[in-house]
Design an enzyme around this catalytic site. Structure first.
Site, short mmCIF file in Angstrom:
data_model
loop_
_atom_site.label_atom_id
_atom_site.label_comp_id
_atom_site.label_asym_id
_atom_site.label_seq_id
_atom_site.Cartn_x
_atom_site.Cartn_y
_atom_site.Cartn_z
N SER A 11 -81.94 -30.90 36.78
CA SER A 11 -83.51 -29.86 36.75
C SER A 11 -83.13 -28.86 37.11
O SER A 11 -83.51 -28.66 38.40
CB SER A 11 -84.67 -31.23 37.00
OG SER A 11 -85.96 -30.31 37.31
N ASP A 12 -83.93 -27.69 36.54
CA ASP A 12 -83.72 -26.36 37.37
C ASP A 12 -84.93 -26.47 38.64
O ASP A 12 -86.22 -27.81 37.87
CB ASP A 12 -84.17 -25.44 36.48
CG ASP A 12 -84.65 -24.12 36.83
OD1 ASP A 12 -84.20 -24.16 37.78
OD2 ASP A 12 -85.13 -23.55 36.61
N LYS A 13 -85.64 -25.74 39.46
CA LYS A 13 -86.58 -26.18 40.25
C LYS A 13 -87.68 -25.23 40.20
O LYS A 13 -88.95 -25.25 40.04
CB LYS A 13 -85.92 -25.63 41.74
CG LYS A 13 -87.39 -25.80 42.88
CD LYS A 13 -86.77 -25.52 43.97
CE LYS A 13 -86.63 -24.23 44.52
NZ LYS A 13 -87.46 -22.83 44.16
#
Length: 867
Positions: free
Chosen positions: A334-336
């Site tokens: 997951s990208d932040k």
């Protein structure tokens, strides 16, 4: 040195690195100056280096469409169509072609609906640019820019190429979509800028160092083009199933042809060439029987209906195979920024020094901010005021904006009583030095900044002067953080409950990532991507040590596009099914390489085009709903394949065994076609069937799938051949014939009825891993479609439509025979699954298959096999 070599030097960090070399070196290597190029020079360079646009290989729609006619199952169907054509079996040919074309058209249409990733990346390039040519600035198409050109970049404009800034006070550019950094980055003379980033503040001139595919943006496009080139797990699975059925079919055809030739040449001597037509007819019957003609269609329909359900749950599917991939996901990367967090800075707890209250500290910071600014820090500070009207009592007489050299803003204000004050905010170290604190206070302030940095929080120093800046009072420090989305923590917990491991992949610093990751329960062992991946590393061929480090880490910070791509590749090499979420251009290569790329709500066009699943609702909670739906869809497809392979084996072996043992064809060509229609068309409603929701990832285990379906196929052959034996005995038994007289044609009808009805009853047995009488019950569309089919089949056999009429008493006996076999098949199925779970009937090859290449993941694969 040509442009490709220049970019190669960038990647390998040599002395010719145009991003880091001195400006004099840049001018020398590019044979240019601060005065830019002439029109003639620019034209020559465009011919040499190409236009400033992304170049990609286009695949024609015809080629995309024809791909759906290629593959083992497609070849089997096409072979049957050719034989039907040669022998003039027009009904067979029509049905086969309709199903073949339906599958191709529906699959092609789904691909047409998906966006092209490279086209979206092209759309992200700046359409116009201001360039210095022949000593004058003019606006031209961005595609006409050449290396060595000097361009002017202003507020709100897109950086048209990779550049080095050479003139101007400062510029602040937003490159979050490229690098994942959550805040705009301030640039000064000598700094680099990336194509596709957006100017948020200031104005500067820059020299172009790379264009088109050679830019940072272009390398991302190249990664997208090269990513995800292999066949999906679903395609691999259907190919293996097709190979299995082709092998069985060829073996049985050889046996059948050999037997017929022996009978015709040796037993019935003399032999005539006209008998070849009879052999060809029998081969056609067997070939049609062996082909799961409707399998691609049923899988496509099931996935399409599942895609509609996902769309209602705010998840748009751009590639149908992604549904099955999503069902088996082990790792969610997951990208932040903007995915797990709100992408909006907010204030933490203020740390007071000279300020008497938090309100006084925040007010000082707000007065040192530009009114109406879109700057993320200014908005966060002003948004921290309890009463926004508090600023109404002050009048700003002078404002000095932030610059990357001074690293602070400054404002002169007059309050309601006419008192003049000066406020400043900026980098804590700069503000601390400005205030000339005593040693004890300075140590405390620096410790506070260090503590905030360790927690991944940004710090902002605030100071006030009442004597026109001759002395300053250090009011305190404001902490800032991009907070998690409200639903992120619950979503991460749900993901874990679904058997998913979640890793954070962010362009921000490791400390910031650790802070957010810890808050969300994702772990705090984040690794800087540069510590794992060097610039000269081949991202497609990583070492086992790097792959293991990637697997063990909780996440990664300071990540660039090639790093994200490599992270996904490393996890896939570890035998894991990977889903990647993201929203920026920098995420596109990893999104496409991932088994299931997921573009979150608000993602860029490039991210949406590269993704297989596009969310239209914010946050990650929609993913959990999508995973639930995907696992149900996958279970339906597995149930169908178990049924279809079992019945295909049943029909093939019964035809060959009857021919060899009795020299009798138990099914006519018309019956074979009717079986394809009556068995498969109602089974398409399996797309609506009720299924239990698996609590762990599920995936294709072809050997187990074929083992179960082959074993149950053996039982189905026993059932069908048993009825045939009874029928042959009936023909030769005078007592039975005196009760109800039957002919060979009626025996064929009885076998036909048994396979039609027995197949659907077998589906009810195979759709549940528990007893056939347990929940969940079949869905109404599936149940009534089968009931309707059975009524039609019984009517057809009773009245002799397309087949020889069968006495109603015999029809009743056939049904009693099948109902008794339902109990037997259900008991055998339960015993088989029980033994397989215990491992007592697993062959050695099966045990090796479950162990796989990576023992660390073997348990998950063994426990969650779909069959």
């Amino acid at each position: 040195m040509n442009q490709d070599n220049q970019r190669t030097s960038v990647r390998h960090g040599s002395a010719d690195d145009l991003e880091k070399a001195s400006l004099d070196t840049v001018y020398q290597l590019l044979r240019t100056s601060a005065d830019g190029l002439t029109s003639a020079e620019a034209k020559a360079r465009l011919e040499k280096y190409g236009r400033n646009e992304l170049v990609d290989k286009e695949i024609s729609d015809l080629e995309k469409f024809l791909r759906f006619f290629w593959g083992p199952i497609a070849w089997m169907i096409e072979a049957a169509a050719v034989l039907s054509l040669l022998m003039g079996h027009w009904a067979d040919l029509t049905i086969i072609l309709v199903l073949l074309l339906y599958n191709a058209v529906s699959g092609f249409w789904q691909e047409r609906k998906a966006s092209n990733a490279l086209a979206a990346l092209k759309a992200g390039l700046a359409p116009r640019a201001t360039v210095l040519r022949d000593g004058e600035f003019s606006t031209i198409d961005a595609a006409e820019i050449a290396p060595g050109d000097v361009v002017r970049i202003k507020l709100g404009e897109i950086v048209p190429a990779d550049v080095r800034f050479i003139d101007g006070e400062y510029i602040s550019i937003d490159q979050a979509a490229l690098t994942g950094e959550s805040l705009p980055v301030s640039k000064k003379i000598g700094d680099e800028g990336y194509s596709g980033s957006i100017a948020k503040k200031g104005e500067m001139s820059a020299v172009v160092i790379a264009t088109g595919n050679n830019t940072f943006f272009g390398r991302t496009a190249s990664l997208v083009a090269s990513a995800g080139g292999g066949a999906s797990h679903s395609q691999q699975a259907t190919t293996q199933i097709g190979d299995f059925l082709i092998t069985i079919s060829v073996i049985l055809c050889v046996i059948l042809v050999g037997f017929e030739l022996y009978q015709d040449i040796v037993v019935k001597h003399p032999w005539e060439w006209s008998e070849l037509a009879d052999i060809a007819r029998m081969v056609l019957v067997l070939l049609i029987a062996s082909i799961p003609v409707a399998m691609p269609t049923v899988i496509t329909v099931t996935n399409s209906l599942g895609a509609q359900n996902l769309a209602r749950k705010k998840a748009i599917v751009s590639r149908l195979e992604a549904i099955e991939e999503l069902a088996g996901v082990d790792i969610l990367c997951s990208d932040k920024t903007g995915t797990l967090t709100k992408n909006i800075l907010s204030l933490g707890d203020p740390i007071l020094f000279a300020a008497k209250s938090a309100d006084e500290l925040i007010l000082g910071g707000a007065l040192a901010s530009e009114t109406g600014s879109e700057d993320a820090i200014d908005k966060a500070v002003s948004g921290g005021l309890k009463d926004p009207k508090a600023l109404d009592g002050y009048r700003v007489t002078r404002f000095v904006p932030f610059d990357p050299v001074g690293k602070r803003t400054e404002a002169d204000v007059i309050d309601a009583r006419g008192t003049a004050r000066r406020y400043t905010k900026g980098a804590p170290q700069v503000i601390i030095e400005l205030c000339r604190l005593d040693s004890e206070t300075e140590v405390a302030a620096n410790k506070t900044v260090a503590d905030l940095a360790a927690k991944g929080m940004r710090a902002l120093g605030i100071a006030k002067s009442t004597d026109q800046g001759k002395s300053w009072s250090f009011l305190g420090i404001l902490s800032m953080l991009d907070p998690p989305r409200d639903d992120s923590k619950a979503t991460i917990q749900q993901a874990k409950e679904h058997g998913l491991r979640v890793k954070m992949v962010t362009g921000d610093d490791v400390a910031i990532g650790n802070q957010i990751s810890g808050q969300l329960g994702m772990g705090t062992h984040l690794v800087a991507a540069a510590d794992l991946f060097s610039k000269d590393m081949d991202m497609d061929h990583l070492s086992a040590r790097v792959e293991e480090c990637v697997d063990r880490a909780d996440g990664f910070g300071r990540v660039f596009p090639e790093h994200k791509y490599a992270i996904v590749k490393a996890l896939q090499e570890r035998g894991l099914v990977v889903a990647m979420t993201g929203d920026g251009v920098n995420d596109a290569p990893a999104l496409k390489q991932a088994d299931c790329g997921i573009a979150v709500s608000g993602a860029t066009d490039a991210a949406r085009a590269a993704a297989a699943l596009i969310l239209t609702a914010p946050g990650l909670s929609t993913i959990i709903d999508a995973i639930d739906e995907a696992r149900k869809i996958f279970e339906r497809i597995i149930n169908y394949i178990l049924f279809r392979v079992t019945m295909t084996l049943d029909i093939m072996f019964v035809v060959v065994l009857a021919t060899v043992c009795f020299n009798f064809s138990p099914l006519t060509p018309v019956m074979i076609i009717l079986l394809a229609l009556l068995d498969d068309i109602p089974i398409m409603t399996i797309a609506y069937d009720n299924t239990l929701l698996p609590k762990e990832p599920v995936r294709w285990h072809i050997r187990r799938l074929l083992f179960v379906s082959s074993f149950m196929g053996l039982m189905a052959v026993t059932q069908s051949f048993g009825l045939l034996l009874i029928g042959m005995e009936w023909l030769s038994n005078p007592q039975w014939q005196s009760w109800i007289k039957l002919t060979q044609e009626q025996i064929q009808t009885a076998v036909f009825l048994q396979i039609v009805a027995g197949g659907h009853l077998l589906l009810f047995v195979m759709r549940s891993r528990a007893t056939v009488f347990s929940r969940p019950w079949p869905a109404a569309p599936l149940f009534w479609a089968i009931v309707g089919t059975q009524i039609f089949a019984v009517t057809m056999c009773g009245f002799g439509w397309f087949v020889s009429a069968l006495p109603w008493t015999i029809i009743g006996l056939v049904w009693l025979y099948m109902l008794a076999w339902v109990v037997v098949l259900d008991w055998v199925k339960l015993a088989l699954y029980s033994r397989m779970q215990q491992g007592t009937c697993r062959p050695k090859w099966y045990a090796r298959f479950l162990r796989g290449r990576h023992p660390a993941h073997a348990a998950a694969r063994a426990d969650n096999a779909p069959a």
